[in-house]
Design an enzyme around this catalytic site. Structure first.
Site, PDB file in Angstrom:
ATOM      1  N   GLU A 202     -15.518  17.716  54.124  1.00 44.04           N
ATOM      2  CA  GLU A 202     -14.250  18.142  53.518  1.00 44.04           C
ATOM      3  C   GLU A 202     -13.816  19.428  54.220  1.00 44.04           C
ATOM      4  O   GLU A 202     -14.576  20.393  54.258  1.00 44.04           O
ATOM      5  CB  GLU A 202     -14.417  18.348  52.007  1.00 44.04           C
ATOM      6  CG  GLU A 202     -13.275  19.082  51.321  1.00 44.04           C
ATOM      7  CD  GLU A 202     -11.893  18.477  51.570  1.00 44.04           C
ATOM      8  OE1 GLU A 202     -11.728  17.278  51.397  1.00 44.04           O
ATOM      9  OE2 GLU A 202     -10.981  19.245  51.970  1.00 44.04           O
TER      10      GLU A 202
ATOM     11  N   SER B 235     -13.145  16.459  44.798  1.00 42.37           N
ATOM     12  CA  SER B 235     -12.764  15.704  43.582  1.00 42.37           C
ATOM     13  C   SER B 235     -11.876  16.521  42.651  1.00 42.37           C
ATOM     14  O   SER B 235     -12.178  16.693  41.472  1.00 42.37           O
ATOM     15  CB  SER B 235     -14.022  15.240  42.833  1.00 42.37           C
ATOM     16  OG  SER B 235     -14.812  14.436  43.668  1.00 42.37           O
TER      17      SER B 235
ATOM     18  N   CYS C 114      -2.743  16.025  41.159  1.00 42.87           N
ATOM     19  CA  CYS C 114      -1.718  15.674  40.163  1.00 42.87           C
ATOM     20  C   CYS C 114      -1.548  16.787  39.122  1.00 42.87           C
ATOM     21  O   CYS C 114      -0.497  16.918  38.500  1.00 42.87           O
ATOM     22  CB  CYS C 114      -2.096  14.380  39.449  1.00 42.87           C
ATOM     23  SG  CYS C 114      -2.717  13.103  40.555  1.00 42.87           S
TER      24      CYS C 114
ATOM     25  N   VAL D 291     -13.647  16.906  60.343  1.00 45.13           N
ATOM     26  CA  VAL D 291     -13.966  15.884  61.344  1.00 45.13           C
ATOM     27  C   VAL D 291     -12.803  15.851  62.332  1.00 45.13           C
ATOM     28  O   VAL D 291     -11.646  15.649  61.948  1.00 45.13           O
ATOM     29  CB  VAL D 291     -14.192  14.512  60.674  1.00 45.13           C
ATOM     30  CG1 VAL D 291     -14.315  13.420  61.732  1.00 45.13           C
ATOM     31  CG2 VAL D 291     -15.438  14.569  59.799  1.00 45.13           C
TER      32      VAL D 291
ATOM     33  N   ASP E 226      -4.568   7.712  50.179  1.00 46.66           N
ATOM     34  CA  ASP E 226      -3.214   7.896  50.716  1.00 46.66           C
ATOM     35  C   ASP E 226      -3.094   7.552  52.201  1.00 46.66           C
ATOM     36  O   ASP E 226      -1.985   7.354  52.699  1.00 46.66           O
ATOM     37  CB  ASP E 226      -2.772   9.357  50.546  1.00 46.66           C
ATOM     38  CG  ASP E 226      -2.456   9.716  49.105  1.00 46.66           C
ATOM     39  OD1 ASP E 226      -2.542   8.833  48.235  1.00 46.66           O
ATOM     40  OD2 ASP E 226      -2.127  10.892  48.859  1.00 46.66           O
TER      41      ASP E 226
ATOM     42  N   ASN F  43      -8.321   6.147  43.772  1.00 44.53           N
ATOM     43  CA  ASN F  43      -9.557   5.992  42.999  1.00 44.53           C
ATOM     44  C   ASN F  43     -10.052   4.544  43.014  1.00 44.53           C
ATOM     45  O   ASN F  43     -11.245   4.291  43.209  1.00 44.53           O
ATOM     46  CB  ASN F  43      -9.337   6.459  41.555  1.00 44.53           C
ATOM     47  CG  ASN F  43      -9.417   7.973  41.453  1.00 44.53           C
ATOM     48  OD1 ASN F  43     -10.505   8.534  41.468  1.00 44.53           O
ATOM     49  ND2 ASN F  43      -8.275   8.633  41.400  1.00 44.53           N
TER      50      ASN F  43
ATOM     51  N   TYR G 118       4.379  -2.647  16.318  1.00 42.95           N
ATOM     52  CA  TYR G 118       5.556  -1.976  15.755  1.00 42.95           C
ATOM     53  C   TYR G 118       5.207  -1.245  14.464  1.00 42.95           C
ATOM     54  O   TYR G 118       4.541  -1.798  13.580  1.00 42.95           O
ATOM     55  CB  TYR G 118       6.676  -2.994  15.450  1.00 42.95           C
ATOM     56  CG  TYR G 118       7.661  -2.456  14.422  1.00 42.95           C
ATOM     57  CD1 TYR G 118       8.478  -1.365  14.743  1.00 42.95           C
ATOM     58  CD2 TYR G 118       7.735  -2.972  13.140  1.00 42.95           C
ATOM     59  CE1 TYR G 118       9.340  -0.814  13.812  1.00 42.95           C
ATOM     60  CE2 TYR G 118       8.597  -2.440  12.188  1.00 42.95           C
ATOM     61  CZ  TYR G 118       9.394  -1.359  12.532  1.00 42.95           C
ATOM     62  OH  TYR G 118      10.239  -0.822  11.608  1.00 42.95           O
TER      63      TYR G 118
ATOM     64  N   TRP H 181      12.370  -4.175  17.314  1.00 40.72           N
ATOM     65  CA  TRP H 181      12.419  -4.764  18.656  1.00 40.72           C
ATOM     66  C   TRP H 181      12.146  -3.630  19.630  1.00 40.72           C
ATOM     67  O   TRP H 181      12.995  -2.771  19.834  1.00 40.72           O
ATOM     68  CB  TRP H 181      13.794  -5.367  18.953  1.00 40.72           C
ATOM     69  CG  TRP H 181      14.039  -6.696  18.324  1.00 40.72           C
ATOM     70  CD1 TRP H 181      14.498  -6.927  17.055  1.00 40.72           C
ATOM     71  CD2 TRP H 181      13.831  -7.975  18.926  1.00 40.72           C
ATOM     72  NE1 TRP H 181      14.585  -8.265  16.827  1.00 40.72           N
ATOM     73  CE2 TRP H 181      14.192  -8.939  17.960  1.00 40.72           C
ATOM     74  CE3 TRP H 181      13.390  -8.406  20.172  1.00 40.72           C
ATOM     75  CZ2 TRP H 181      14.123 -10.303  18.214  1.00 40.72           C
ATOM     76  CZ3 TRP H 181      13.327  -9.759  20.428  1.00 40.72           C
ATOM     77  CH2 TRP H 181      13.673 -10.700  19.451  1.00 40.72           C
TER      78      TRP H 181
HETATM   79  C1  LIG Z   1       1.594  17.974  43.368  1.00 38.41           C
HETATM   80  C2  LIG Z   1       1.078  16.563  43.327  1.00 38.41           C
HETATM   81  C3  LIG Z   1       1.174  15.825  42.165  1.00 38.41           C
HETATM   82  C4  LIG Z   1       0.698  14.515  42.128  1.00 38.41           C
HETATM   83  N1  LIG Z   1       0.819  13.807  40.964  1.00 38.41           N
HETATM   84  C5  LIG Z   1       0.341  12.537  40.910  1.00 38.41           C
HETATM   85  C6  LIG Z   1       0.405  11.805  39.701  1.00 38.41           C
HETATM   86  O1  LIG Z   1       0.887  12.306  38.670  1.00 38.41           O
HETATM   87  N2  LIG Z   1      -0.087  10.538  39.692  1.00 38.41           N
HETATM   88  C7  LIG Z   1      -0.660   9.964  40.804  1.00 38.41           C
HETATM   89  O2  LIG Z   1      -1.125   8.807  40.737  1.00 38.41           O
HETATM   90  N3  LIG Z   1      -0.729  10.650  41.965  1.00 38.41           N
HETATM   91  C8  LIG Z   1      -0.252  11.907  42.039  1.00 38.41           C
HETATM   92  N4  LIG Z   1      -0.342  12.617  43.206  1.00 38.41           N
HETATM   93  C9  LIG Z   1      -0.920  11.961  44.394  1.00 38.41           C
HETATM   94  C10 LIG Z   1      -2.432  12.042  44.390  1.00 38.41           C
HETATM   95  O3  LIG Z   1      -2.838  13.368  44.263  1.00 38.41           O
HETATM   96  C11 LIG Z   1      -2.948  11.457  45.696  1.00 38.41           C
HETATM   97  O4  LIG Z   1      -2.502  10.129  45.793  1.00 38.41           O
HETATM   98  C12 LIG Z   1      -4.450  11.474  45.770  1.00 38.41           C
HETATM   99  O5  LIG Z   1      -4.936  12.791  45.742  1.00 38.41           O
HETATM  100  C13 LIG Z   1      -4.894  10.799  47.064  1.00 38.41           C
HETATM  101  O6  LIG Z   1      -6.270  10.929  47.216  1.00 38.41           O
HETATM  102  P1  LIG Z   1      -6.904  10.865  48.675  1.00 38.41           P
HETATM  103  O7  LIG Z   1      -8.355  11.070  48.499  1.00 38.41           O
HETATM  104  O8  LIG Z   1      -6.424   9.665  49.377  1.00 38.41           O
HETATM  105  O9  LIG Z   1      -6.244  12.072  49.467  1.00 38.41           O
HETATM  106  P2  LIG Z   1      -6.301  13.668  49.161  1.00 38.41           P
HETATM  107  O10 LIG Z   1      -6.359  13.935  47.713  1.00 38.41           O
HETATM  108  O11 LIG Z   1      -5.185  14.244  49.951  1.00 38.41           O
HETATM  109  O12 LIG Z   1      -7.672  14.077  49.804  1.00 38.41           O
HETATM  110  C14 LIG Z   1      -7.902  13.992  51.170  1.00 38.41           C
HETATM  111  C15 LIG Z   1      -8.929  15.057  51.489  1.00 38.41           C
HETATM  112  O13 LIG Z   1      -9.354  14.884  52.830  1.00 38.41           O
HETATM  113  C16 LIG Z   1      -9.515  16.144  53.436  1.00 38.41           C
HETATM  114  N5  LIG Z   1      -9.414  15.905  54.872  1.00 38.41           N
HETATM  115  C17 LIG Z   1      -8.358  15.388  55.548  1.00 38.41           C
HETATM  116  N6  LIG Z   1      -8.648  15.266  56.853  1.00 38.41           N
HETATM  117  C18 LIG Z   1      -9.917  15.707  57.008  1.00 38.41           C
HETATM  118  C19 LIG Z   1     -10.778  15.825  58.125  1.00 38.41           C
HETATM  119  N7  LIG Z   1     -10.384  15.440  59.336  1.00 38.41           N
HETATM  120  N8  LIG Z   1     -12.018  16.318  57.931  1.00 38.41           N
HETATM  121  C20 LIG Z   1     -12.438  16.701  56.685  1.00 38.41           C
HETATM  122  N9  LIG Z   1     -11.648  16.622  55.588  1.00 38.41           N
HETATM  123  C21 LIG Z   1     -10.404  16.107  55.745  1.00 38.41           C
HETATM  124  C22 LIG Z   1      -8.393  16.986  52.851  1.00 38.41           C
HETATM  125  O14 LIG Z   1      -8.676  18.354  52.916  1.00 38.41           O
HETATM  126  C23 LIG Z   1      -8.353  16.469  51.412  1.00 38.41           C
HETATM  127  O15 LIG Z   1      -9.145  17.236  50.531  1.00 38.41           O
HETATM  128  C24 LIG Z   1       0.124  13.939  43.279  1.00 38.41           C
HETATM  129  C25 LIG Z   1       0.024  14.687  44.455  1.00 38.41           C
HETATM  130  C26 LIG Z   1       0.495  15.980  44.489  1.00 38.41           C
HETATM  131  C27 LIG Z   1       0.391  16.765  45.765  1.00 38.41           C
END
Ligand SMILES: Cc1cc2nc3c(=O)[nH]c(=O)nc-3n(C[C@H](O)[C@H](O)[C@H](O)COP(=O)(O)OP(=O)(O)OC[C@H]3O[C@@H](n4cnc5c(N)ncnc54)[C@H](O)[C@@H]3O)c2cc1C
Length: 468
Positions: free
Chosen positions: A36, A42, A46, A83, A287, A309, A430, A438
């Protein structure tokens, strides 16, 4: 021999995969090492708007599992370790310490790419000034909250009226700041149809937040000390001492692309339903991946924690010899700005037409509780159905407390390919404190059924909203 599972990215996708794999395999069978580049694992991105707004006091409350907890569970977490390269032929990654710059080469048997998304940050004059904040990771949330604390009560500008922009606008409004939202399109939340987006716009303006639409930001005006002092959009200038960017995200696929892993047409890492990439033993989640949209049948990149998740869990099971699949997405999302809630699922009107459907739509107004019950507030529900079959393709809801999560009924119906006539028959709960007799969802389905060429006899007549 003990196999090595390396995970790139320590949040939702990556650590769910790591934790699931750790639970399913013994220490003798599998080493799990997670890289990380930040300081947290973790965490709930959101929850960042609610931390900035002060609803959540402590940053620790946003951390579901700390690095120490993961380590205690047998996962070797390497923080501030980025990485920087994947060598598929050698089956190694190169990790670089963010402070020291020292590099190590780590072999893997299986690799999980969970790098998340990159916030869009256009190359505009002044964008790197102090006080211009992108918000993606927990560290960004801490920086933003500290800057909100430090900048007194000056006006702020939020650029972009997607859900992240709106949630942060609420946070800043709650902190007593005068908020202007500058949005390039004609409405906020442009994943809603314009008629539903207009309801959200009216709600935002009713809060005393200035919402400027059809305005594209050209530059950030910077003072002599290097701090932002205004946002310039066409011939308008909005004075401020703090800016939040909410311009959306793109899948972070640089590592995967450089390693020769296939990237899909939507821009995310391409995987099959088991979350396996084009390279054997390399998996991806969150993402950074693209997924299958069950209604449009097209690949999409939708950045949501719910998908990250679930996909991480699928990876953790499959990488340890299991066989499970991610079922795809239908674009369900909910958000709120102060008292105003908005939700969507499936396809909106233009998306449905673009996907080749001939559609019928129905919009109804109802209330969140029986009309006579204290706390009852208006809710608008719109549904999009396939005209010939009556199959529900999409739905949107705008209202106040108790409105948005009604979308889950419609999301379940879309997932199961139900028709609007079938939805009208659903046995939903309801009682006056919870809904009219409804439920608004049933009223919308009933009206849509009358628009479709199906079951005309049983669905004719005006929608009924009578309370009992
Ligand atoms: C302000 C905000 C509000 C949100 N609200 C919602 C919500 O209400 N509901 C919902 O479903 N989703 C919400 N989201 C989206 C949700 O947070 C993301 O979809 C989710 O965190 C994605 O998880 P992830 O593990 O794919 O990516 P991330 O949470 O982005 O985690 C990726 C991790 O990888 C690390 N990383 C990246 N490249 C490297 C590398 N080369 N080497 C080492 N580490 C690396 C980063 O530092 C990061 O910690 C929100 C996002 C934000 C920003």
């Amino acid at each position: 021999m003990t196999r090595r599972l390396l995970v790139v990215g320590g949040d939702a996708g990556g650590m769910t995969a790591a934790a699931q794999a750790r639970r399913r395999a013994t220490d003798d069978d599998l080493d799990v090492i997670a890289f990380e580049r930040g300081r947290y694992t973790s965490y709930s991105a959101c929850g960042i708007p609610y931390f900035v707004g002060g609803i959540v006091d402590e940053v620790d409350d946003l951390i579901a599992r700390s690095p120490e907890e993961h380590r205690a569970n047998g996962i070797d977490v390497r923080l501030e370790s980025e990485v920087v390269a994947i060598d598929i032929d050698a089956r190694t990654v190169t990790a670089r310490g963010r402070e020291s710059g020292a590099e190590t080469v780590e072999p893997f048997d299986d690799l999980v790419i969970a790098t998340g998304a990159t916030p869009i940050r256009p190359d505009l004059p002044g964008i790197d000034a102090r006080g211009v904040h992108g918000v993606q990771h927990l560290g960004d949330g801490l920086d933003l909250r500290a800057d909100v604390d430090a900048t007194g009560d000056g006006p702020v500008v939020v650029v972009g009226a997607g859900y992240v922009g709106l949630e942060l606008a609420e946070a800043l409004h709650d902190r007593g700041r005068r908020v202007t939202i500058v949005e390039a399109s004609e409405q906020p939340l442009d994943l809603l149809d314009p008629d539903m987006g207009k309801l959200v716009a009216d709600g935002i303006r009713g809060l005393g937040i200035e919402l400027v639409t059809d305005a594209r930001v050209d530059a950030f005006d910077v003072d002599a000390g290097g701090r932002v002092r205004a946002v310039v959009a066409g011939d308008r200038t909005f004075a401020c001492n703090l800016v939040v960017l909410g311009l959306g995200v793109e899948p972070d696929v640089a590592l995967a692309r450089d390693a020769g892993i296939r990237i899909g047409p939507s821009g995310g890492v391409a995987t099959d339903a088991r979350m396996a990439t084009s390279v054997a033993g390399v998996w991806a989640a969150g993402d950074c991946v693209e997924c299958h949209h069950r209604v449009s049948n097209r690949p999409v990149a939708i950045a949501l924690g719910t998908h990250a998740n679930k996909q991480g869990r699928v990876v953790g099971i499959n990488v340890t010899g299991g066989d499970t699949k991610f079922g795809g997405v239908i674009g369900t999302a909910v958000t709120k700005i102060c008292a105003h809630e908005a939700a969507r699922t499936g396809l909106n009107e233009s998306e449905a037409r673009d996907a080749g459907f001939e559609i019928a739509t129905a919009t109804i107004e109802s209330t969140t509780r029986a009309r006579y019950f204290p706390g009852s507030t208006p809710v608008t529900v719109k549904v999009v159905a396939e005209r010939a079959s009556g199959r529900l393709l999409g739905a949107q809801i705008v209202g106040r407390e108790g409105a948005a999560k009604r979308i889950d009924v419609l999301a379940t119906a879309i997932w199961n390919e139900m028709t609007v006539a079938e939805i009208e028959q659903l046995d939903l709960g309801y009682a006056p404190p919870f809904s009219p007799v409804w439920d608004p969802v049933l009223v919308a389905a009933r009206k849509a059924a009358t628009q479709c060429a199906i079951d005309a006899a049983s669905t004719s007549g005006p929608p009924r909203t009578d309370d009992r």
